[in-house]
Design a protein around this motif. Structure first.
Motif, short mmCIF file in Angstrom:
data_model
loop_
_atom_site.label_atom_id
_atom_site.label_comp_id
_atom_site.label_asym_id
_atom_site.label_seq_id
_atom_site.Cartn_x
_atom_site.Cartn_y
_atom_site.Cartn_z
N GLY A 70 21.41 5.41 5.80
CA GLY A 70 20.65 6.64 5.99
C GLY A 70 20.58 7.48 4.73
N ARG A 71 21.67 7.52 4.00
CA ARG A 71 21.72 8.28 2.74
C ARG A 71 20.74 7.70 1.72
NH1 ARG A 71 22.68 12.96 0.00
NH2 ARG A 71 24.09 12.73 -1.75
N ILE A 72 20.67 6.35 1.66
CA ILE A 72 19.75 5.70 0.73
C ILE A 72 18.30 5.99 1.13
CG2 ILE A 72 18.91 3.45 -0.10
CD1 ILE A 72 21.83 2.45 0.23
N LEU A 73 18.00 5.83 2.43
CA LEU A 73 16.64 6.07 2.90
C LEU A 73 16.21 7.53 2.72
CD1 LEU A 73 16.25 4.07 6.23
CD2 LEU A 73 15.00 3.74 4.11
N ALA A 74 17.15 8.45 2.93
CA ALA A 74 16.84 9.88 2.83
C ALA A 74 16.38 10.26 1.42
CB ALA A 74 18.05 10.71 3.22
N GLY A 75 16.77 9.46 0.43
CA GLY A 75 16.36 9.75 -0.93
C GLY A 75 14.99 9.17 -1.28
N ASP A 76 14.47 8.26 -0.42
CA ASP A 76 13.21 7.58 -0.74
C ASP A 76 12.07 7.92 0.21
OD1 ASP A 76 14.59 6.35 -2.78
OD2 ASP A 76 14.96 4.49 -1.67
N LEU A 77 12.38 8.19 1.49
CA LEU A 77 11.34 8.44 2.49
C LEU A 77 11.52 9.82 3.11
CD1 LEU A 77 11.41 5.04 4.48
CD2 LEU A 77 10.03 5.61 2.46
N THR A 78 10.45 10.34 3.72
CA THR A 78 10.59 11.58 4.47
C THR A 78 11.43 11.29 5.72
OG1 THR A 78 8.62 11.21 5.84
CG2 THR A 78 8.31 12.34 3.72
N PRO A 79 12.10 12.30 6.26
CA PRO A 79 12.90 12.08 7.48
C PRO A 79 12.07 11.50 8.63
CG PRO A 79 13.42 14.20 6.51
CD PRO A 79 12.24 13.67 5.74
N TYR A 80 10.79 11.89 8.71
CA TYR A 80 9.94 11.46 9.81
C TYR A 80 9.60 9.97 9.71
CZ TYR A 80 9.51 16.51 9.95
OH TYR A 80 9.79 17.84 10.00
N SER A 81 9.24 9.52 8.52
CA SER A 81 8.93 8.10 8.33
C SER A 81 10.16 7.24 8.51
CB SER A 81 8.33 7.87 6.93
OG SER A 81 7.10 8.53 6.80
N ALA A 82 11.28 7.68 7.95
CA ALA A 82 12.52 6.92 8.06
C ALA A 82 12.94 6.78 9.52
CB ALA A 82 13.63 7.60 7.26
N ALA A 83 12.86 7.89 10.27
CA ALA A 83 13.25 7.87 11.68
C ALA A 83 12.29 7.00 12.50
CB ALA A 83 13.27 9.29 12.24
N PHE A 84 10.98 7.14 12.26
CA PHE A 84 10.01 6.34 13.02
C PHE A 84 10.19 4.85 12.76
CE2 PHE A 84 6.04 3.95 13.10
CZ PHE A 84 5.71 4.08 14.45
N LEU A 85 10.30 4.45 11.51
CA LEU A 85 10.42 3.03 11.19
C LEU A 85 11.72 2.46 11.75
CD1 LEU A 85 9.05 3.07 7.53
CD2 LEU A 85 7.96 2.05 9.54
N ARG A 86 12.79 3.23 11.68
CA ARG A 86 14.06 2.77 12.25
C ARG A 86 13.89 2.44 13.73
NH1 ARG A 86 19.80 6.19 12.96
NH2 ARG A 86 20.87 4.53 14.12
N SER B 21 10.49 0.36 -0.84
CA SER B 21 11.03 -0.78 -1.59
C SER B 21 11.70 -1.79 -0.65
CB SER B 21 12.06 -0.30 -2.61
OG SER B 21 13.20 0.24 -1.96
N PHE B 22 12.10 -2.92 -1.22
CA PHE B 22 12.82 -3.94 -0.47
C PHE B 22 14.14 -3.37 0.06
CE2 PHE B 22 16.13 -7.25 -0.46
CZ PHE B 22 15.60 -8.11 0.49
N ILE B 23 14.82 -2.57 -0.77
CA ILE B 23 16.08 -1.95 -0.34
C ILE B 23 15.85 -1.01 0.84
CG2 ILE B 23 17.92 -0.35 -1.02
CD1 ILE B 23 17.82 -1.57 -3.80
N ASP B 24 14.73 -0.25 0.79
CA ASP B 24 14.41 0.66 1.90
C ASP B 24 14.23 -0.12 3.20
OD1 ASP B 24 14.44 2.93 0.28
OD2 ASP B 24 12.32 2.70 -0.27
N TYR B 25 13.47 -1.20 3.13
CA TYR B 25 13.24 -2.00 4.34
C TYR B 25 14.52 -2.69 4.81
CZ TYR B 25 8.22 -1.26 4.63
OH TYR B 25 6.98 -0.69 4.80
N SER B 26 15.38 -3.05 3.88
CA SER B 26 16.67 -3.63 4.25
C SER B 26 17.50 -2.61 5.02
CB SER B 26 17.43 -4.09 3.01
OG SER B 26 16.72 -5.11 2.33
#
Length: 293
Positions: free
Chosen positions: A25-41, A215-220
């Motif tokens: 979550g910490r990694i994703l929070a630095g790359d995506l908006t909270p809304y996109s990160a939460a939706f994709l999860r 990125s690949f790390i984000d999707y991972s």
């Protein structure tokens, strides 16, 4: 390896998976908006949970019209609100620090159970609640709980405290629902409703462009959160509850923040100071007191 040994391996695996969600979550929070990160999860988690629910119950998930509103409320509190606050908070709050604040959640659930379901709130539970609150205040106030009043708190810390309240609401609302619907089915429906709620805000905040630029790390991290941190973690946890009971299983939850702090220090080079350790110890001990038999 015996079946009981395999069960405990799975339970420890759930703890490690949940501790790792703070890192992802910490990694994703630095790359995506909270809304996109939460939706994709939860887009992926809902798919995984569908198959797990089918496997656990032997049939496709179903609910009646009367169940829709309670399940939608679970999606609102446990998925929509919790995860927007989760990713918003992790933009500025370290993974270990956030996990230790969240560790106080069971004490708020116990307080809510006393107020709503009239469960006994004994002196031990009161002492545990006060200790956990002191621990969280020590963490937020960097060793000085009074500074929360005199100097205020950061937006990130407030978001993580919001996670505590939203998950407590989810847990309390889920108690009567899970008496009628299988727990894993309940998690599936809350994921589904929460995903629908997240779609509009995520789209408005640039979901499509972030899907392309991630990125690949984000999707991972997204797949980790969806598959291991949500689907498999919950599945193994509920399996343990069914076989050894909630009391023995619940003890392992106290290891989640410890795991998150350790992983944060190892993987993200996050600092672990005396105030964090002291506040974390007070919080975890307070939770133990609140939930002791």
């Amino acid at each position: 390896m015996s079946s009981s040994a395999i069960l405990y391996v799975k339970l420890i695996g759930s703890v490690v998976f949940w501790g790792g969600t703070w890192i992802a979550g910490r990694i994703l929070a630095g790359d995506l908006t909270p809304y996109s990160a939460a939706f994709l999860r939860f887009f992926f988690a809902t798919i995984f949970m569908f198959f797990l629910a089918c496997r656990a119950t032997g049939k496709r998930p179903s609910c009646t019209g009367k169940d829709i509103l309670p399940l939608a409320f679970l999606g609102l509190t446990g998925v929509f609100l919790y995860n927007i606050l989760f990713f918003s908070g992790l933009q500025t709050v370290t993974a270990g620090r956030a996990a230790l604040i969240i560790a106080a959640t069971p004490t708020f659930i116990a307080l809510g159970s006393a107020l709503i379901f009239k469960e006994k709130f004994t002196l031990w539970k009161i002492a545990g609640f006060v200790l956990a609150l002191t621990g969280v205040s020590t963490i937020i106030g960097h060793g000085n709980p009074v500074s929360i009043i005199t100097e205020g708190t950061s937006f990130g810390d407030l978001c993580i405290v919001g996670c505590v309240l939203s998950w407590a609401a989810y847990s309390l609302a889920g108690k009567p629902v899970m008496k009628k619907i299988h727990p894993i089915e309940t998690v599936f429906w809350s994921c589904l409703f929460g995903t629908f709620m997240l779609f509009g805000p995520a789209l408005y905040h640039g979901l499509l462009s972030e899907i392309v630029s991630a990125s690949f790390i984000d999707y991972s991290c997204i797949i980790y959160l969806a598959l291991l941190g949500t689907s498999l973690g919950f599945s193994w946890y509920f399996e343990a509850i069914q076989q050894i009971g909630p009391s023995k299983t619940g003890i392992f939850i106290n290891l989640v923040p410890v795991t998150a702090v350790a992983l944060g220090a190892i993987m993200l080079d996050e600092p672990v100071d005396l105030f964090l350790v002291t506040g974390g110890a007070l919080t975890i001990f307070g939770v133990w007191l609140t939930n002791r038999n």
